[in-house]
Structures are given as structure tokens and as C-alpha cells.
Design a protein around this motif. Structure first.
Motif, short mmCIF file in Angstrom:
data_model
loop_
_atom_site.label_atom_id
_atom_site.label_comp_id
_atom_site.label_asym_id
_atom_site.label_seq_id
_atom_site.Cartn_x
_atom_site.Cartn_y
_atom_site.Cartn_z
N ASP A 1 59.31 58.88 21.82
CA ASP A 1 59.05 57.52 22.28
C ASP A 1 58.41 57.55 23.66
OD1 ASP A 1 60.00 56.29 20.05
OD2 ASP A 1 61.94 55.72 20.90
N VAL A 2 57.52 56.61 23.89
CA VAL A 2 56.85 56.51 25.19
C VAL A 2 56.89 55.06 25.63
CG1 VAL A 2 54.70 56.83 26.45
CG2 VAL A 2 55.30 58.43 24.64
N ASN A 3 57.32 54.82 26.86
CA ASN A 3 57.25 53.47 27.41
C ASN A 3 55.81 53.14 27.74
OD1 ASN A 3 60.04 53.42 27.34
ND2 ASN A 3 60.29 53.94 29.50
N MET A 4 55.45 51.88 27.55
CA MET A 4 54.08 51.48 27.86
C MET A 4 54.04 49.99 28.21
SD MET A 4 52.53 51.78 23.98
CE MET A 4 50.86 51.35 24.47
N ILE A 5 52.98 49.60 28.91
CA ILE A 5 52.75 48.19 29.18
C ILE A 5 52.44 47.50 27.86
CG2 ILE A 5 51.28 46.54 30.40
CD1 ILE A 5 53.06 48.21 32.26
N ASP A 6 53.05 46.34 27.65
CA ASP A 6 52.81 45.57 26.43
C ASP A 6 51.45 44.87 26.55
OD1 ASP A 6 52.71 43.73 24.38
OD2 ASP A 6 54.76 43.02 24.63
N PRO A 7 50.41 45.37 25.87
CA PRO A 7 49.08 44.79 26.04
C PRO A 7 48.97 43.38 25.44
CG PRO A 7 49.04 46.44 24.28
CD PRO A 7 50.41 46.50 24.90
N PHE A 8 49.76 43.11 24.41
CA PHE A 8 49.72 41.79 23.78
C PHE A 8 50.30 40.72 24.72
CE2 PHE A 8 50.04 44.96 20.40
CZ PHE A 8 48.96 44.63 19.62
N HIS A 9 51.36 41.07 25.42
CA HIS A 9 51.98 40.13 26.35
C HIS A 9 51.06 39.89 27.55
CE1 HIS A 9 55.78 38.02 27.12
NE2 HIS A 9 55.54 38.20 28.41
N LEU A 10 50.43 40.96 28.01
CA LEU A 10 49.51 40.85 29.14
C LEU A 10 48.34 39.93 28.80
CD1 LEU A 10 48.94 41.88 32.01
CD2 LEU A 10 47.66 43.77 30.99
N GLU A 11 47.82 40.08 27.59
CA GLU A 11 46.69 39.25 27.15
C GLU A 11 47.11 37.80 26.95
OE1 GLU A 11 43.42 38.98 23.49
OE2 GLU A 11 44.82 40.65 23.59
N ALA A 12 48.30 37.59 26.36
CA ALA A 12 48.74 36.24 26.03
C ALA A 12 49.18 35.44 27.26
CB ALA A 12 49.87 36.29 25.01
N TYR A 13 49.84 36.12 28.21
CA TYR A 13 50.46 35.40 29.32
C TYR A 13 49.99 35.86 30.71
CZ TYR A 13 53.76 34.34 25.54
OH TYR A 13 54.32 33.96 24.35
N GLY A 14 49.23 36.95 30.75
CA GLY A 14 48.79 37.48 32.04
C GLY A 14 49.93 38.12 32.83
N LYS A 15 51.03 38.49 32.14
CA LYS A 15 52.18 39.10 32.80
C LYS A 15 52.39 40.53 32.31
CE LYS A 15 54.71 34.76 33.54
NZ LYS A 15 55.96 34.00 33.24
N THR A 16 52.76 41.41 33.24
CA THR A 16 53.01 42.81 32.90
C THR A 16 54.46 42.99 32.49
OG1 THR A 16 51.32 43.58 34.46
CG2 THR A 16 52.96 45.18 33.75
N THR A 17 54.67 43.46 31.28
CA THR A 17 56.01 43.76 30.79
C THR A 17 56.00 45.13 30.13
OG1 THR A 17 55.56 42.68 28.66
CG2 THR A 17 56.61 41.33 30.37
N VAL A 18 57.18 45.71 29.97
CA VAL A 18 57.29 47.06 29.43
C VAL A 18 57.93 47.02 28.04
CG1 VAL A 18 58.35 49.34 29.75
CG2 VAL A 18 57.47 48.07 31.73
N ASN A 19 57.33 47.76 27.14
CA ASN A 19 57.91 47.93 25.81
C ASN A 19 57.75 49.40 25.46
OD1 ASN A 19 58.73 47.12 22.96
ND2 ASN A 19 58.42 45.11 23.93
N PRO B 1 63.44 50.13 26.56
CA PRO B 1 63.23 49.99 28.00
C PRO B 1 63.46 48.54 28.43
CG PRO B 1 61.12 50.11 26.88
CD PRO B 1 62.16 50.37 25.83
N ILE B 2 63.81 48.37 29.69
CA ILE B 2 64.04 47.02 30.21
C ILE B 2 62.68 46.42 30.55
CG2 ILE B 2 65.06 45.67 32.08
CD1 ILE B 2 67.42 47.57 32.06
N TRP B 3 62.35 45.35 29.83
CA TRP B 3 60.97 44.84 29.83
C TRP B 3 60.51 44.30 31.18
CZ3 TRP B 3 60.28 39.60 30.88
CH2 TRP B 3 61.41 38.79 30.77
N ASN B 4 61.44 43.84 32.03
CA ASN B 4 61.03 43.26 33.31
C ASN B 4 61.32 44.19 34.50
OD1 ASN B 4 63.77 42.81 32.84
ND2 ASN B 4 63.83 40.89 34.00
N LEU B 5 61.45 45.49 34.23
CA LEU B 5 61.44 46.50 35.29
C LEU B 5 60.10 47.24 35.25
CD1 LEU B 5 64.97 48.23 35.12
CD2 LEU B 5 64.19 46.47 36.72
#
Length: 490
Positions: free
Chosen positions: A234-252, A211-215
Motif C-alpha cells: 500500500d502507498v499513501n497518496m494525495i487524493d486527485p479526485f478530491h483535489l479536482e472536485a474541491y481544491g483541497k489536498t487530502t490523503v488516501n 491513512p488519516i485523510w486530513n494529516l
């Protein structure tokens, strides 16, 4: 219909992507870059991102050609099972050789082939012998018990250390494969382990277009990726590690998120620390920054979701897929807020079938007109529709016969009396052969043949499941076909 609307800026993508990979390379002495998805012919990307050329990723790599070498990975299990690429209809082992030639034709250095998950499979041994006879170096990587959670074993001489060390000579090593589940990531990590044991500061990065991480998570382009991989669950999901580390929502996607804590420990065991704080950090994909018209990409992706729904429905009907796969596709249709009827060629094909009481096919031309074909005594519905479309493009009257009944009947007799076929009607490939023979004496038949390139990217629907030969012909012509999941009755 091949969309005339462009939603993706390929030139911008090539520039951004190659620069980003160069930047990532600067952090390591050698970078192992896992290429997910199709490297050479990413037709999925070109369908959901209109303007993305199927070989865009290869064009991007061409800018790094002097620094890069390619290693092709194939699972021993895929060789043993004679696994076939659905989009091309060839086995994974044959595709390894096709990919190698395709890369080399573009000036790339393909250094070797790695057979992963090796446990002594005879078919894998035979393939390795075949590679050797062609002068292609190959290596074996083995199954590691308890992989990927048994980290002490993985990071030992009996784990990654047992695998053959792949000899590479360039700073960027691209790891690619015929399809998913080939063991690309494990190959990369095994090499990073072995390189670091040899004092070489090697690193790992992942290039996965979807998935495109910044859509957004439920953007149709990302939903289309789920539809394309419904068989893998496969299931797209919010990357919880990125959200915790940077406070930004990305998709993986789930597999990368689930495996990341293990990867962190593996990197720490190899390098002393993990260079990444999230699965998104590991990636280098810049496709999201090259979308030039979001509305165009949204619509294209919605159409792809519908096509994938029909594909799964047919596979379930054939017994080649689980009903769970179809259920997931139905959920994705709802999430994308589309229905099968939003496919423009569907209803014309079904109406034509209802009118005639026999199978029918519809093809959409590039001007939006939809042409249908019905089953006749001489032609199957797909062949009839193909002929009708070629006539339309060539400006030939519908009533004009380009292939005479007298020339078709001997073919029918050959099929039924000598080859044992139950269906006397001509399939699409047989029609094209007959049309080509007619072109020797009929200029209009030759004119019709010359229209074939215009069908690339056309949309088509059949009211029944077509014979494999018709599906293959449509695929070769670049026609995007769907079928109602029903068998035809003669």
C-alpha cells in the motif's frame, strides 16, 4: 516504555465519530459501513495515537448499538490457506468466532458470517458446517470473473445478483473482517446492489482510520500506516479526485484511489448517480480532528516505524517476506528521519550481548530505566531479562533467587531427555510457571508475579530472533518486542 504522554483525545473522537456516522446514515435508508483495520483491538492505532484505546471504535459504535448490526466477512481463500493473524497467532476462521463472541459480550447483534471468494473450497465448506452447528447463519459470495472492471457482468444476475442476499434488519450494517483482503467492500456493494433491486435505498461508506485523510502525506502517523502494510504494498497518496472536485489536498491510499473510477460506475449503475466525488468523500473517519498533541503522535509513530522495520527484517530472515518489503521499510525510516538506533532498547541489548558473547535482551521500564538479561546455564536471555525487570519493579535485590536451581533442573531434564529439546534453558513461559510454583511458598516470588501488569506497553529488544514461544509470551504480556534479524547459536 508505555508512553505517559497523551496525544489523542478519545472522548472528543467518540463524540465526533458517532455524530458523523449518524449524519451519513441520514442520506440513505440503510447504510452499509465497511470497517477497515481492526474494529475490536486496534493496537496499531493505540501505539501511534497515544490515548487511543484499542477498543475505541467499538466504544464509538456502542453509541449506535440499537441501530447497528454486525456482519463478519472471511475469504474462502484465507480459510483454505489456514491464514493466521500475526498479532494474535490464531487463524482467520477462529478469529471470526472470537470476534463474534467479543461483539456479543459488548451487547452487539452479530447477524451472520459471509464467506467471500467462494469457488467450492472444501475448507470453506467445513467452516460453514461448523458455523451451522453453532447456530450461526452464513452466506456465500462468489468470485466474479473480471472483477472489478467487468461492470456489465458485476451488475447482473451472474455477478452481484448471484451472491446470497444477506438478510439484515437494522439501518446500519457494519461489515468487518479478521484482516485485509477479506472482501468487505465487495460484500457491501453486493448488498447495495441487491437492496436497490428490492426498492431499498441503501448506501455505502468506508471507515478506515489510516491513512488519516486530513494529516500531511508524509506525517509520521501516515508513514507508520505504510510501514504496517508494507507486505500489501500500500502507498499513501494525495487524493486527485478530491483535489479536482474541491481544491483541497487530502490523503488516501492507492487501492482506494485506483478503484474509485470503477466504484463511480458501479454506483451509477445501481443508483443512477454516484453519491461521492472522491475516495475521501466515501470515508467517515474523524480521527485527525481528535489529535490533541501532534508532537507526541509524531514521536510515537516514528517508534512504530522502527518496530515495523525490525519485524520485516526478521520475516525476511525467516524467509516469510520478500526483500522488497524490507527495502520499503528502509525508505520509510529515511522519510521519517529516524534510524534503528533511535530505539532506546536496541543498543543496551547489543552491548550486553557483545560483553557476554551470548544472546541478550533489554526491557525499558516505565521510569525510563533499561534492564538487561543475559543467557545463562539455566535461563534464556529473554527469561532472565523478564525476571530482572520483575525484581526491579518489586524492589527485590538482584542477587536473591526467586526460583532455585534445584527446581529448574528437573524442568531442563524433562525438556532435553524426554521432550527432545536441544535448548535446556528455560523460556519465558516456563520461567513464569516455575515462578508461580515458587510463589506458593515464597512471598517475594508472589510479589514478583504481581508486577506483570506493569509490563504492558513496555519496549523490549533481543539481540537475536527469539523462539516463537518467547515472542508469544511477550505479546501476551503486552510487551512490544523487536529482534535483531540474527539466529542465536548455542
Amino acid at each position: 516504555m508505555a508512553s505517559s504522554k497523551i496525544g489523542f483525545d478519545s472522548a472528543k473522537y467518540l463524540e465526533l465519530q458517532s455524530a458523523h456516522i449518524k449524519e451519513r446514515m441520514s442520506h440513505f435508508g440503510k447504510l452499509y459501513l465497511e470497517f477497515g483495520g481492526k474494529l475490536f483491538d486496534d493496537y496499531h492505532a493505540s501505539r501511534v495515537l497515544p490515548g487511543f484505546a484499542p477498543d475505541n471504535k467499538l466504544k464509538m459504535l456502542e453509541q449506535l448499538r440499537d441501530k447497528a448490526e454486525i456482519v463478519i466477512v472471511i475469504g474462502a481463500d484465507a480459510i483454505e490457506q489456514n491464514k493466521v493473524r500475526g498479532d494474535l497467532g490464531i487463524t482467520y476462521d477462529d478469529d471470526v468466532l472470537r470476534l463474534k463472541k467479543a461483539f456479543e459480550d459488548r451487547g452487539f447483534y452479530v447477524s451472520s458470517v459471509v464467506i467471500t471468494k467462494y469457488t467450492g473450497q472444501p475448507a470453506a465448506d467445513n467452516f460453514r458446517t461448523r458455523l451451522s452447528s453453532l447456530g450461526i447463519r452464513s452466506y456465500l459470495h462468489y468470485v466474479i470473473e473480471g472483477y472489478p472492471s467487468n461492470i456489465p457482468l458485476i451488475l447482473s444476475d451472474k455477478g452481484y445478483g448471484r451472491n446470497d442476499y444477506i438478510e439484515t434488519t437494522r439501518d446500519l450494517v457494519v461489515i468487518t473482517a479478521p484482516g485485509p483482503g477479506s472482501g468487505k467492500m465487495a460484500t457491501c456493494l453486493s448488498q447495495v446492489y441487491q437492496e436497490n433491486k428490492r426498492g431499498i435505498k441503501a448506501g455505502y461508506a468506508k471507515f478506515e482510520t489510516f491513512p488519516i485523510w486530513n494529516l500531511p502525506l508524509k506525517h509520521p502517523v501516515n508513514l507508520a500506516y505504510e510501514a504496517a502494510t508494507a507486505d500489501l504494498a500500500d502507498v499513501n497518496m494525495i487524493d486527485p479526485f478530491h483535489l479536482e472536485a474541491y481544491g483541497k489536498t487530502t490523503v488516501n491510499y492507492n487501492r482506494d484511489v485506483e478503484i474509485f473510477p470503477v466504484l463511480q460506475q458501479i454506483f451509477e449503475g445501481i443508483m443512477g448517480e454516484c453519491p461521492y466525488k472522491s475516495p475521501t468523500d466515501m470515508g467517515v473517519n474523524m480521527a485527525g480532528f481528535a489529535i490533541s498533541d501532534d508532537a507526541v503522535c509524531r514521536e510515537a509513530a516514528k517508534q512504530e516505524i522502527i518496530r515495523r522495520y525490525f519485524e520485516s527484517a526478521v520475516n525476511v530472515k525467516k524467509g516469510n517476506a520478500s526483500p522488497k518489503e524490507l527495502y520499503k521499510q528502509e525508505l520509510l525510516l529515511k522519510q521519517a528521519q529516524v534510524t534503528p538506533e533511535d530505539r532506546r532498547v536496541l543498543l543496551p541489548a547489543l552491548r550486553r550481548a557483545e560483553e557476554t558473547g551470548h544472546p541478550a535482551t533489554a526491557i525499558e521500564m516505565d521510569d525510563g530505566r533499561i534492564i538487561t538479561g543475559k543467557t545463562s546455564d539455566l535461563l534464556g536471555a529473554a527469561a532472565a531479562c523478564l525476571m530482572n525487570v520483575l525484581k526491579e519493579y518489586a524492589g527485590i535485590p538482584h542477587e536473591e533467587k526467586l526460583v532455585s536451581a534445584e527446581s529448574i533442573m528437573p524442568i531442563q531434564r524433562l525438556k532435553t531427555e524426554y521432550l527432545g529439546a536441544g535448548n535446556p534453558r528455560l523460556h519465558t513461559d516456563e520461567l513464569l510457571v516455575a515462578l508461580s510454583m515458587s510463589a506458593a511458598t515464597n512471598p517475594h516470588a508472589e510479589l514478583a508475579i504481581e508486577q506483570l501488569p506493569k509490563l504492558r506497553g513496555a519496549q523490549a529488544h533481543s539481540s537475536v530472533i527469539l523462539a516463537d514461544v518467547d515472542m508469544q509470551t511477550f505479546r501476551k504480556l503486552g510487551i512490544q518486542l523487536t529482534c535483531t534479524p540474527e539466529y542465536k547459536k548455542y
